[in-house]
Design an enzyme around this catalytic site. Structure first.
Site, PDB file in Angstrom:
ATOM      1  CB  CYS A 137     105.762  47.410  32.024  1.00 41.42           C
ATOM      2  SG  CYS A 137     105.519  48.129  30.644  1.00 41.42           S
ATOM      3  CB  CYS A 140     107.589  49.357  29.713  1.00 41.78           C
ATOM      4  SG  CYS A 140     106.322  50.236  30.736  1.00 41.78           S
ATOM      5  CG  ASP A 141     111.157  47.919  30.852  1.00 44.27           C
ATOM      6  OD1 ASP A 141     111.462  49.070  30.558  1.00 44.27           O
ATOM      7  OD2 ASP A 141     111.119  47.690  31.559  1.00 44.27           O
TER       8      ASP A 141
END
Length: 331
Positions: A137, A140-141
């Site tokens: 992701c 997300c990261d």
């Protein structure tokens, strides 16, 4: 005789636990049935920094808090119990058949989640978290890889969008695609190529390549690549690998019960989360059109639990079109 519940929730991930909190807090008799243990794929996340209101937490820590909240309001959680089938009864209730028991529900919230499609190559499991260097992701990261060199694998719409997002953070992004052209929509492909062709661009595209292994000691240090046309192999240095090759919804047990997309995601209306079966809602990453984010999964669980109350008040609501008139403030 099977026990009757107001609400049976299938899946104890963020969507399922959020739904359980709201349903049980409304004094509805609520059961969560989970195949393994609470949390789902969020348990593999070691750093969460984009969940509103919490500066930083890991996946297991967040799930522990969510589970405790739901239990405090009376939710029952049954783990290690796999749902085999669901069936609509003549009285309108829903029978939930597990491998070891059966339950009757006035309404069901489907929240079995989905899993990231894996490459299934050496090193993928070993380094499977952003801290060690593998992520599925970018949204997300990506901030954890600021200024670093990373590899992105994939070629569809999500892969292109996520790779473009990565270029805002990483020092260098190398996109690996097994074909010599992209499957993504033309507008996204054009944006990607424009970015790659910019002077001093931090985006490199390697066509006709596949990743065959992820290498490193304690953390990702390189990716083994193979050119599918020439057979030539190389060890490509990097600090992290983002894998964008699709999602697999955990919905096999629903085939023939609710309407699914070709890819297995649950079809539902995006406002009220109703499926084609009255009394059955869908929430989280298992549903078509989901944003695949922690916060939106939790939001889905809340919406499903609130719409469940509307269904109990007026079962005919199921056949009504999405309307501006149906607002929580008007209940």
């Amino acid at each position: 005789m099977a026990e009757l519940y107001d609400c049976v929730i299938i899946g104890a991930g963020p969507a399922g636990l959020a739904a359980a909190l709201y349903a049980s807090r409304d004094r509805l008799k609520t059961l969560v049935v989970e195949k393994f243990y609470p949390g789902g794929q969020i348990n593999n996340t070691d750093r969460i920094e984009n969940y509103p209101g919490i500066e930083r937490i890991d996946g297991p820590g967040l799930i522990e808090q969510m589970q405790k909240q739901a239990l405090n309001f009376g939710t029952e959680i049954k783990t290690g119990s796999e749902v085999a089938a669901l069936g609509k009864l003549q009285d309108g209730n829903i029978e939930v058949s597990c491998d070891d028991d059966k339950y009757i529900a006035r309404a069901v919230i489907l929240a079995p989640g989905s899993d990231y499609r894996k490459l299934d190559i050496p090193g993928e499991t070993e380094f499977r978290n952003a801290g060690a260097g593998i992520s599925y992701c970018g949204t997300c990261d990506a901030p954890f890889f600021k200024g670093k060199e990373i590899v992105a694998v994939g070629g569809g719409n999500t892969a292109v969008e996520e790779t473009l997002h990565l270029t805002r953070f990483a020092g260098k992004v190398t996109m690996i695609h097994r074909r010599d052209e992209f499957r993504a929509t033309p507008v996204l492909t054009e944006e990607l190529l424009r970015k790659a062709n910019e002077p001093n661009s931090n985006l490199v595209i390697k066509y006709s390549n596949i990743a065959t292994a992820i290498e490193g000691e304690g953390k990702v240090q390189s990716v083994r690549l193979k050119n599918v046309k020439t057979g030539e192999e190389e060890s490509y240095p990097c600090d992290g690998v983002f894998i964008f090759v699709g999602m697999v919804p955990n919905t096999g047990f629903l085939t023939g019960f609710v309407e699914l997309t070709e890819g297995g995601f649950i079809k539902c209306d995006c406002a009220y989360l109703r499926t084609n079966v009255p009394g059955v809602f869908a929430a989280g990453d298992c549903r078509a059109g989901a944003a695949m984010q922690l916060a939106t999964a939790v939001g889905d669980g809340v919406v499903a639990a609130m719409m469940l109350k509307q269904y109990f008040r007026d079962p005919n609501f199921w056949n009504e079109a999405v309307s501006d008139a149906l607002q929580p403030s008007g209940w």
